[in-house]
Design an enzyme around this catalytic site. Structure first.
Site, PDB file in Angstrom:
ATOM      1  N   LYS A   1       0.828  -1.203   0.128  1.00  0.00           N
ATOM      2  CA  LYS A   1      -0.060  -0.085  -0.100  1.00  0.00           C
ATOM      3  C   LYS A   1       0.841   1.209  -0.030  1.00  0.00           C
ATOM      4  O   LYS A   1       0.554   2.310  -0.659  1.00  0.00           O
ATOM      5  CB  LYS A   1      -0.854  -0.027   1.237  1.00  0.00           C
ATOM      6  N   ASN A   2       1.965   1.305   0.822  1.00  0.00           N
ATOM      7  CA  ASN A   2       2.711   2.356   1.177  1.00  0.00           C
ATOM      8  C   ASN A   2       3.817   2.840   0.082  1.00  0.00           C
ATOM      9  O   ASN A   2       4.232   3.760  -0.020  1.00  0.00           O
ATOM     10  CB  ASN A   2       3.148   2.597   2.444  1.00  0.00           C
TER      11      ASN A   2
ATOM     12  N   CYS B   1      -6.666   8.424   8.785  1.00  0.00           N
ATOM     13  CA  CYS B   1      -6.794   7.848  10.127  1.00  0.00           C
ATOM     14  C   CYS B   1      -6.415   8.928  11.096  1.00  0.00           C
ATOM     15  O   CYS B   1      -5.524   9.606  10.909  1.00  0.00           O
ATOM     16  CB  CYS B   1      -6.066   6.755  10.385  1.00  0.00           C
TER      17      CYS B   1
ATOM     18  N   ARG C   1      -0.525  14.908  12.425  1.00  0.00           N
ATOM     19  CA  ARG C   1       0.474  14.615  11.295  1.00  0.00           C
ATOM     20  C   ARG C   1       0.616  15.826  10.404  1.00  0.00           C
ATOM     21  O   ARG C   1       0.065  15.818   9.219  1.00  0.00           O
ATOM     22  CB  ARG C   1      -0.138  13.429  10.555  1.00  0.00           C
TER      23      ARG C   1
ATOM     24  N   ASP D   1       3.706  20.485   7.421  1.00  0.00           N
ATOM     25  CA  ASP D   1       4.699  21.641   7.423  1.00  0.00           C
ATOM     26  C   ASP D   1       6.103  21.131   6.882  1.00  0.00           C
ATOM     27  O   ASP D   1       6.568  22.057   6.081  1.00  0.00           O
ATOM     28  CB  ASP D   1       4.810  22.307   8.758  1.00  0.00           C
ATOM     29  N   LEU D   2       6.323  19.993   7.017  1.00  0.00           N
ATOM     30  CA  LEU D   2       7.845  19.697   6.329  1.00  0.00           C
ATOM     31  C   LEU D   2       7.676  19.405   4.881  1.00  0.00           C
ATOM     32  O   LEU D   2       8.604  19.615   4.385  1.00  0.00           O
ATOM     33  CB  LEU D   2       7.951  18.504   7.131  1.00  0.00           C
TER      34      LEU D   2
ATOM     35  N   ASP E   1       3.618   1.130  12.315  1.00  0.00           N
ATOM     36  CA  ASP E   1       2.228   0.561  11.821  1.00  0.00           C
ATOM     37  C   ASP E   1       2.003  -0.742  12.103  1.00  0.00           C
ATOM     38  O   ASP E   1       0.936  -1.223  11.971  1.00  0.00           O
ATOM     39  CB  ASP E   1       2.378   0.709  10.054  1.00  0.00           C
TER      40      ASP E   1
ATOM     41  N   ARG F   1      -9.168  -0.302   3.756  1.00  0.00           N
ATOM     42  CA  ARG F   1      -8.279   0.785   3.130  1.00  0.00           C
ATOM     43  C   ARG F   1      -6.922   0.213   3.020  1.00  0.00           C
ATOM     44  O   ARG F   1      -6.230   0.870   2.045  1.00  0.00           O
ATOM     45  CB  ARG F   1      -8.194   2.080   4.246  1.00  0.00           C
TER      46      ARG F   1
END
Length: 417
Positions: free
Chosen positions: A22-23, A116, A121, A124-125, A304, A396
């Site tokens: 997924k990631n 989620c 989270r 800004d970065l 995770d 998801r």
């Protein structure tokens, strides 16, 4: 409302194939925008987040054709640079489209992403990285508007090795002028996969897999086909499912190097692990022993996997301590596990888990993707029938979870709304 119905008490045995990551899939799908052509991807997981990404691409003008776990994406006719708010709010990973759209078209408009609720989270970065590349950023009525005459290579040091910020800066700078160097970059395998995909398209990225990534801008990228890496979190989840039930399972299409911290902890709790190329076998004891875990950026123990592994420890002999160092609100699932008889107390970033044999079925609610997966794991050993509402959270990120668990002998059913 979708729900899982699970009757606990079955020892898991057999073999399960791990789906694509997924990631890794989500940023790679976003990256197809950069070549303005056709990309063929294999081993793409059939999950809700990927379907949401396809919807966004179609909304901005791309064509997406799916065949099983293969997808052909044509981004040659993209005509919108605004990410639809209602889709942006469905998942946090949608923010990764911003870097690709800016990198290709020098402009983008989007809102803050959803997903989620596991703590703060902020992006800004990401935005600081964009500004360093010469992109102007304005906020109007909750929208973020990014524009640039050109993307200019520069040195960017991240305050924290954020996966999303690292990926967005890479995507924004592939077609830029000059060299961009990211220091304190995230080193997750999914970033490696994205960089390998981009290099296959013709990008010039060095330092893949290290905390110093160098991107030398190129004029254009080409059409390619690419195979997505296996999902390391899914691999870890099924190994835990085998461990909590005292089972004996094999997972195939896995990369053992990517889940070394998980395998080490499984051995610590007295599971036997046998590895042969991309196959991992787990033989569990009747009851695991307690251990301590601290989540850290890769190559540390992944955040995770925190909730899923904590679930295994609810049945362990003795007391375990889990420390969450990445997200401060990633313990919402614990209240639901305690309703099933788990004995977990939260103190700040620590979860103190006293192992018990008395896990009982209950009606529970998935609080987020990985917390929902934890409830599925707990239900496998609960006495009675557990109902897990808000199953959409779990869908998801897990491809055919109920089918794969049934293949291992679990009594699990999915009711779609």
């Amino acid at each position: 409302m979708s729900k899982f119905i699970i009757k606990g008490g079955k020892r898991l045995e057999g073999e399960v194939k791990i789906s694509g990551s997924k990631n890794a899939a989500l940023p790679i799908i976003a990256a197809t925008i950069l070549n303005s052509g056709k990309t063929t991807l294999y081993n793409v997981p059939n999950i809700k987040d990927v379907q949401t990404m396809y919807k966004i691409l179609k909304e901005i003008g791309a064509k997406v054709v799916q065949k099983n776990n293969k997808v052909i994406i044509d981004t040659s006719k993209i005509h919108r640079y605004e990410i639809p708010e209602e889709l942006m709010r469905k998942m946090r990973s949608s923010v990764i489209l911003a870097g690709a759209i800016i990198g290709k078209y020098k402009k983008a408009k989007f809102t803050y992403p959803g997903g989620c609720e596991i703590g703060s989270r902020p992006i800004d970065l990401h935005l600081k990285g964009f500004e360093k590349l010469g992109i102007s950023i304005k906020e109007e009525y909750g929208e973020i508007i990014c524009e640039a005459d050109k993307i200019v290579g520069t040195q960017i040091n991240l305050d924290f090795p954020s996966v999303g910020a690292t990926e967005n800066i890479i995507l924004a700078s592939c077609l830029g002028d000059g060299i961009t160097v990211i220091t304190n970059a995230a080193k997750e395998p999914e970033i490696e996969d994205l960089c390998k995909f981009l290099n296959k398209m013709g990008a010039k990225i060095k330092g893949i897999g290290t905390d110093r990534i160098e991107i030398n801008g190129v004029k254009a990228l080409k059409d390619v086909s690419y195979n997505i890496m296996p999902d390391r979190i899914e691999a870890g989840t099924y190994l835990i499912a085998g461990a909590i039930t005292g089972g004996n399972i094999r997972i195939v299409n896995a990369n053992p190097n990517h889940i070394e911290p998980i395998l080490n902890k499984l051995e610590e709790v007295n599971c036997k692990i046998n590895i042969e190329k991309s196959t991992i076998e787990l033989v569990a004891p009747k009851r695991v022993k307690s251990i301590d875990i601290k989540t850290m950026p890769y190559p540390g123990f992944p955040t995770d996997m925190q909730s899923v592994f904590a679930t295994l420890l609810t049945t362990a002999k003795g007391t375990s301590i889990v420390t969450e160092n990445i997200f401060e609100s990633r313990y919402k699932y614990i209240q639901e596990l305690n309703r099933m008889g788990a004995k977990i107390k939260v103190e700040g970033r620590n979860a103190i888990i006293k192992g018990t044999k008395k896990i009982q079925a209950a009606n529970v609610i998935a609080t987020d993707l990985r917390g929902g997966a934890a409830m599925v794991i707990e239900a496998l050993v609960a006495k009675g029938i557990t109902q897990i509402d808000n199953a959409d959270y779990i869908l998801r990120g897990y491809d055919n979870m109920e089918g794969k668990l049934r293949m291992l002998g679990a009594q699990i059913f999915l009711e779609l709304d």
